[in-house]
Write a protein that holds these residues in place. Sequence first.
Motif, PDB file in Angstrom:
ATOM      1  N   GLU A  25       5.530   4.253  47.912  1.00  0.00           N
ATOM      2  CA  GLU A  25       6.287   4.997  46.899  1.00  0.00           C
ATOM      3  C   GLU A  25       5.617   6.335  46.594  1.00  0.00           C
ATOM      4  OE1 GLU A  25       9.292   5.907  44.350  1.00  0.00           O
ATOM      5  OE2 GLU A  25       9.199   4.107  45.599  1.00  0.00           O
ATOM      6  N   ILE A  40      13.479   4.041  53.956  1.00  0.00           N
ATOM      7  CA  ILE A  40      12.065   3.648  54.004  1.00  0.00           C
ATOM      8  C   ILE A  40      11.851   2.329  53.278  1.00  0.00           C
ATOM      9  CG2 ILE A  40       9.729   4.290  53.310  1.00  0.00           C
ATOM     10  CD1 ILE A  40      10.656   7.248  53.647  1.00  0.00           C
ATOM     11  N   ILE A  45       6.465   8.717  49.431  1.00  0.00           N
ATOM     12  CA  ILE A  45       7.859   9.141  49.334  1.00  0.00           C
ATOM     13  C   ILE A  45       8.001  10.245  48.286  1.00  0.00           C
ATOM     14  CG2 ILE A  45      10.169   8.412  48.609  1.00  0.00           C
ATOM     15  CD1 ILE A  45       9.495   5.631  49.775  1.00  0.00           C
ATOM     16  N   LYS A  57      14.505   7.768  51.021  1.00  0.00           N
ATOM     17  CA  LYS A  57      13.795   6.725  50.280  1.00  0.00           C
ATOM     18  C   LYS A  57      14.429   5.357  50.497  1.00  0.00           C
ATOM     19  CE  LYS A  57      12.554   5.304  45.570  1.00  0.00           C
ATOM     20  NZ  LYS A  57      12.570   5.657  44.136  1.00  0.00           N
TER      21      LYS A  57
END
Length: 322
Positions: free
Chosen positions: A204, A219, A207, A216
């Motif tokens: 996170e 992923i 990202i 996002k």
Amino acid sequence: MIRANYYSVIEEKLNLLSVRITSRGKLNILDLHLHSESFYHYFLNELYSWNVQNENEFKPNIEAIDLIDRTNFYVIQVSATNSKQKIESSLKKDLIKSYTKYTFKFVSIASDASELRSKTYDNPHRISFSPVHDIIDKNSILTTIKGLGPDDLKRVYNFIKKELGSEIDPIKLETNLATIINILSKEDWNTGDDTPEKVKFEIERKITHNKLKAAKLIIEDYSIHHNRLDKIYSEFDKQGSNKSKTVLSTIRQEYAKLSVNLTDDQLFFTIIEKVQEKILGSANYQDIPFDELELCVNILVVDAFIRCKIFENPENYNYATT
């Protein structure tokens, strides 16, 4: 993107056919014209869902008409001569009187015909003919192809490859990238490994650091397969040293080239497209449905993201660095 790959191959092959007709090369121009006429006979059916027949097979050397579609009521001239005079000469033929309920279409097989669409034509037999819509050339054909859905695009692509493929196919090379895709395509990806909270937190952070928004979702969806892919890479490396390294290096190389002009989500999704193109161009790629190919490529690219091969790492990023 698979669409771009299909379109580029179609464009390349139609360009070559046009060049050969224009330059005339070493072939007799009449033989080449007949070959092109035969090609367009079937190609127009594939592209426009017409029901074209070659009129010259029934009435050799018939003037003004090469192809005819009795279902859609089209009479078609396929010509390497691209001029207003050529079109008007055909429209003036007495034969056209027998087809006044048809639409006359002119297909330029040699060069761009855009200028011809703006001209006014002497049409003494008043056959239906709209220069804007009924003059067809390579550029208008490519515009139509761009608008095709994925299934129709692949169908036209396969036809073009079959008809013209042997003339300009580049030499294809085997790649480890295609090999790993062949392996991944046989796996069941309905489940993934549990991802520890620390790992989720680190992903996170990366990202957010790279300002990824649309990417996002991708992923997060595919990061659950990282540990499983790591095991597949380990088995893959038993076939030879540096197998997995070359796959990751290929993805990183695409990132390096694209990052000069692209950033954020656009960069992420373009990497996916370029990786797909490389796989489709590999001699050892085993054809699978596009959605399956996309799934496998997403897994590879997300894994490369986690492994620090693509995109910048936030400070003290300490997850997968293999």
